[in-house]
Design a protein around this motif. Sequence first.
Motif, PDB file in Angstrom:
ATOM      1  N   MET A   1      -2.609   8.121  -9.758  1.00 43.17           N
ATOM      2  CA  MET A   1      -3.020   8.361  -8.377  1.00 43.17           C
ATOM      3  C   MET A   1      -1.864   7.984  -7.450  1.00 43.17           C
ATOM      4  SD  MET A   1      -6.421   6.068  -8.777  1.00 43.17           S
ATOM      5  CE  MET A   1      -7.216   6.561  -7.263  1.00 43.17           C
ATOM      6  N   ASP A   2      -1.701   8.758  -6.401  1.00 43.04           N
ATOM      7  CA  ASP A   2      -0.696   8.355  -5.434  1.00 43.04           C
ATOM      8  C   ASP A   2      -1.370   7.582  -4.303  1.00 43.04           C
ATOM      9  OD1 ASP A   2      -1.828  10.206  -3.806  1.00 43.04           O
ATOM     10  OD2 ASP A   2       0.052  11.158  -3.217  1.00 43.04           O
ATOM     11  N   ILE A   3      -0.556   7.065  -3.409  1.00 43.65           N
ATOM     12  CA  ILE A   3      -1.082   6.104  -2.449  1.00 43.65           C
ATOM     13  C   ILE A   3      -2.164   6.697  -1.534  1.00 43.65           C
ATOM     14  CG2 ILE A   3       0.579   6.394  -0.556  1.00 43.65           C
ATOM     15  CD1 ILE A   3       0.664   3.282  -0.415  1.00 43.65           C
ATOM     16  N   THR A   4      -2.004   7.950  -1.168  1.00 48.21           N
ATOM     17  CA  THR A   4      -3.012   8.552  -0.281  1.00 48.21           C
ATOM     18  C   THR A   4      -4.363   8.651  -0.955  1.00 48.21           C
ATOM     19  OG1 THR A   4      -1.612  10.459  -0.700  1.00 48.21           O
ATOM     20  CG2 THR A   4      -2.133   9.953   1.598  1.00 48.21           C
ATOM     21  N   GLU A   5      -4.351   8.894  -2.247  1.00 51.69           N
ATOM     22  CA  GLU A   5      -5.633   8.979  -2.938  1.00 51.69           C
ATOM     23  C   GLU A   5      -6.304   7.611  -2.950  1.00 51.69           C
ATOM     24  OE1 GLU A   5      -5.415  11.128  -6.504  1.00 51.69           O
ATOM     25  OE2 GLU A   5      -7.609  11.164  -6.790  1.00 51.69           O
ATOM     26  N   VAL A   6      -5.519   6.598  -3.197  1.00 47.04           N
ATOM     27  CA  VAL A   6      -6.083   5.242  -3.178  1.00 47.04           C
ATOM     28  C   VAL A   6      -6.616   4.914  -1.787  1.00 47.04           C
ATOM     29  CG1 VAL A   6      -5.592   2.798  -3.540  1.00 47.04           C
ATOM     30  CG2 VAL A   6      -4.556   4.509  -5.035  1.00 47.04           C
ATOM     31  N   VAL A   7      -5.867   5.311  -0.778  1.00 49.02           N
ATOM     32  CA  VAL A   7      -6.329   5.092   0.600  1.00 49.02           C
ATOM     33  C   VAL A   7      -7.671   5.776   0.813  1.00 49.02           C
ATOM     34  CG1 VAL A   7      -5.886   5.675   3.021  1.00 49.02           C
ATOM     35  CG2 VAL A   7      -4.046   4.751   1.608  1.00 49.02           C
ATOM     36  N   LYS A   8      -7.770   7.013   0.375  1.00 43.58           N
ATOM     37  CA  LYS A   8      -9.012   7.759   0.580  1.00 43.58           C
ATOM     38  C   LYS A   8     -10.171   7.122  -0.156  1.00 43.58           C
ATOM     39  CE  LYS A   8      -7.075  12.240   1.700  1.00 43.58           C
ATOM     40  NZ  LYS A   8      -6.148  13.180   1.026  1.00 43.58           N
ATOM     41  N   SER A  10     -10.423   4.023  -1.371  1.00 43.13           N
ATOM     42  CA  SER A  10     -10.736   2.616  -1.090  1.00 43.13           C
ATOM     43  C   SER A  10     -10.982   2.359   0.391  1.00 43.13           C
ATOM     44  CB  SER A  10      -9.587   1.721  -1.560  1.00 43.13           C
ATOM     45  OG  SER A  10      -8.447   1.915  -0.741  1.00 43.13           O
ATOM     46  N   GLY A  11     -10.440   3.212   1.230  1.00 44.72           N
ATOM     47  CA  GLY A  11     -10.560   2.965   2.660  1.00 44.72           C
ATOM     48  C   GLY A  11      -9.574   1.915   3.149  1.00 44.72           C
ATOM     49  N   ILE A  12      -8.726   1.444   2.256  1.00 47.14           N
ATOM     50  CA  ILE A  12      -7.738   0.438   2.634  1.00 47.14           C
ATOM     51  C   ILE A  12      -6.456   1.145   3.066  1.00 47.14           C
ATOM     52  CG2 ILE A  12      -6.302  -1.441   1.742  1.00 47.14           C
ATOM     53  CD1 ILE A  12      -8.641  -2.119  -0.116  1.00 47.14           C
ATOM     54  N   PRO A  13      -5.919   0.790   4.220  1.00 48.54           N
ATOM     55  CA  PRO A  13      -4.724   1.476   4.711  1.00 48.54           C
ATOM     56  C   PRO A  13      -3.514   1.305   3.798  1.00 48.54           C
ATOM     57  CG  PRO A  13      -5.422  -0.262   6.237  1.00 48.54           C
ATOM     58  CD  PRO A  13      -6.459  -0.150   5.182  1.00 48.54           C
ATOM     59  N   ALA A  14      -2.640   2.294   3.841  1.00 46.47           N
ATOM     60  CA  ALA A  14      -1.448   2.289   3.000  1.00 46.47           C
ATOM     61  C   ALA A  14      -0.614   1.037   3.251  1.00 46.47           C
ATOM     62  CB  ALA A  14      -0.625   3.540   3.264  1.00 46.47           C
ATOM     63  N   SER A  15      -0.531   0.642   4.506  1.00 41.64           N
ATOM     64  CA  SER A  15       0.289  -0.533   4.819  1.00 41.64           C
ATOM     65  C   SER A  15      -0.253  -1.765   4.092  1.00 41.64           C
ATOM     66  CB  SER A  15       0.318  -0.766   6.332  1.00 41.64           C
ATOM     67  OG  SER A  15      -0.973  -1.048   6.826  1.00 41.64           O
ATOM     68  N   TYR A  19       1.484  -4.037   1.260  1.00 39.74           N
ATOM     69  CA  TYR A  19       1.500  -5.483   1.450  1.00 39.74           C
ATOM     70  C   TYR A  19       0.915  -6.199   0.233  1.00 39.74           C
ATOM     71  CZ  TYR A  19      -0.003 -10.019   3.231  1.00 39.74           C
ATOM     72  OH  TYR A  19      -0.238 -11.352   3.393  1.00 39.74           O
ATOM     73  N   TYR A  20      -0.176  -5.697  -0.272  1.00 38.21           N
ATOM     74  CA  TYR A  20      -0.790  -6.303  -1.450  1.00 38.21           C
ATOM     75  C   TYR A  20       0.157  -6.218  -2.641  1.00 38.21           C
ATOM     76  CZ  TYR A  20      -5.472  -6.724   0.645  1.00 38.21           C
ATOM     77  OH  TYR A  20      -6.539  -7.079   1.413  1.00 38.21           O
ATOM     78  N   GLU A  21       0.819  -5.095  -2.760  1.00 38.27           N
ATOM     79  CA  GLU A  21       1.735  -4.968  -3.880  1.00 38.27           C
ATOM     80  C   GLU A  21       2.875  -5.966  -3.743  1.00 38.27           C
ATOM     81  OE1 GLU A  21       3.533  -1.192  -4.448  1.00 38.27           O
ATOM     82  OE2 GLU A  21       4.610  -1.841  -6.256  1.00 38.27           O
ATOM     83  N   LYS A  22       3.413  -6.047  -2.547  1.00 37.62           N
ATOM     84  CA  LYS A  22       4.537  -6.955  -2.326  1.00 37.62           C
ATOM     85  C   LYS A  22       4.130  -8.399  -2.609  1.00 37.62           C
ATOM     86  CE  LYS A  22       6.328  -6.689   1.759  1.00 37.62           C
ATOM     87  NZ  LYS A  22       7.146  -6.245   2.914  1.00 37.62           N
ATOM     88  N   SER A  23       2.864  -8.708  -2.308  1.00 36.67           N
ATOM     89  CA  SER A  23       2.445 -10.092  -2.554  1.00 36.67           C
ATOM     90  C   SER A  23       1.843 -10.261  -3.947  1.00 36.67           C
ATOM     91  CB  SER A  23       1.496 -10.577  -1.458  1.00 36.67           C
ATOM     92  OG  SER A  23       0.760  -9.550  -0.881  1.00 36.67           O
ATOM     93  N   GLY A  24       2.039  -9.293  -4.792  1.00 31.42           N
ATOM     94  CA  GLY A  24       1.698  -9.481  -6.194  1.00 31.42           C
ATOM     95  C   GLY A  24       0.218  -9.393  -6.535  1.00 31.42           C
ATOM     96  N   LEU A  25      -0.572  -8.778  -5.663  1.00 36.55           N
ATOM     97  CA  LEU A  25      -2.002  -8.671  -5.947  1.00 36.55           C
ATOM     98  C   LEU A  25      -2.328  -7.427  -6.759  1.00 36.55           C
ATOM     99  CD1 LEU A  25      -3.301  -9.804  -2.488  1.00 36.55           C
ATOM    100  CD2 LEU A  25      -3.980 -10.835  -4.639  1.00 36.55           C
ATOM    101  N   ILE A  26      -1.562  -6.400  -6.536  1.00 36.69           N
ATOM    102  CA  ILE A  26      -1.749  -5.173  -7.303  1.00 36.69           C
ATOM    103  C   ILE A  26      -0.366  -4.711  -7.767  1.00 36.69           C
ATOM    104  CG2 ILE A  26      -3.835  -4.449  -6.061  1.00 36.69           C
ATOM    105  CD1 ILE A  26      -2.164  -2.613  -4.378  1.00 36.69           C
ATOM    106  N   ALA A  27      -0.381  -3.808  -8.740  1.00 36.61           N
ATOM    107  CA  ALA A  27       0.895  -3.327  -9.259  1.00 36.61           C
ATOM    108  C   ALA A  27       0.939  -1.812  -9.149  1.00 36.61           C
ATOM    109  CB  ALA A  27       1.047  -3.745 -10.716  1.00 36.61           C
TER     110      ALA A  27
END
Lengths: 137, 137
Positions: A1-8, A10-15, A19-27
């Motif tokens: 899945m690309d980021i837009t699909e995850v956004v759609k 999950s409803g969580i914004p791409a930013s 941020y979650y990825e940078k802080s090691g919560l998701i990969a």
Amino acid sequence: MDITEVVKLSGIPASTLRYYEKSGLIASLGPRGVRRRFAPSVLDQLALIALGQLAGLSLTEIRSMLSPGGGVTIDRTLLANKADDIDATIRQLKAVSRGLRHAAACSAPSHAECPTFQELLRSAASGALARRKTLGG
Amino acid sequence: MDITEVVKLSGIPASTLRYYEKSGLIASLGPRGVRRRFAPSVLDQLALIALGQLAGLSLTEIRSMLSPGGGVTIDRTLLANKADDIDATIRQLKAVSRGLRHAAACSAPSHAECPTFQELLRSAASGALARRKTLGG
DNA sequence: CCTTGACTTGAAGTCAACTTCAACTTTTAT
DNA sequence: ATAAAAGTTGAAGTTGACTTCAAGTCAAGG
């Protein structure tokens, strides 16, 4: 899945995802600098993060529970303690909810003057100030 | 009561009390510039504030509920809605608590791999992402 | 009276959790 | 091939809830 699909989905914004990825919560998969790809399981992780936040956990605490890392087993006592905290919170939230519902129905001029509201809250509040100190650790 | 007494009784630091006063959550007696005096009822208010925070309300929301102000009646629908929000939160916290307790007891190598944990969280999480958007308003 | 310590103020600093920005690269569509 | 859309990055900005700081004030003890 690309980021837009995850956004759609999950409803969580791409930013936030970045941020979650940078802080090691998701990969994310693939090389860096190029478009991210996410495994579908990221949706579960995001749900877990959202839940943890609902439960009042910080992202740091949540990260320690996700720890997909190198075999470090997470502290089961910590989990049980967190569950205890949450149960205590639940009890108090119930009182808050009852208090609010009463306040919504009550016709006293000011809620501060309604004795029922006062009493409901007082019973709930008794522990709240004390818990204030011990939480967050 | 002077500020140190309130600090001792409530466990809330003086800086926070001043901050709360400045943001209109509590009131102090006497002229400004000189030592504050608090009515004993401030302890109830502080308990209420602590409870509201536990319930996930912002100080702004809490202030609107305390509103000792000039006769503006607070919105009862808002209160009922908040109570609904809180009840929804309670339901999800229950699931989180059960999930955590299971995780604490479960011996799966990683919680991400434990099917029971997954299922508990998935059921709780279903609404969590959705709620994420609608909360905070 | 004078020192000491608790209190006062406004302003600035901190922290978590994000969001926004500027500059740049990668895809996609034509 | 190329323009536009969508993605990438690091850095800086935002918000809420406080805390810390600097400078000054008040109050109690000796």
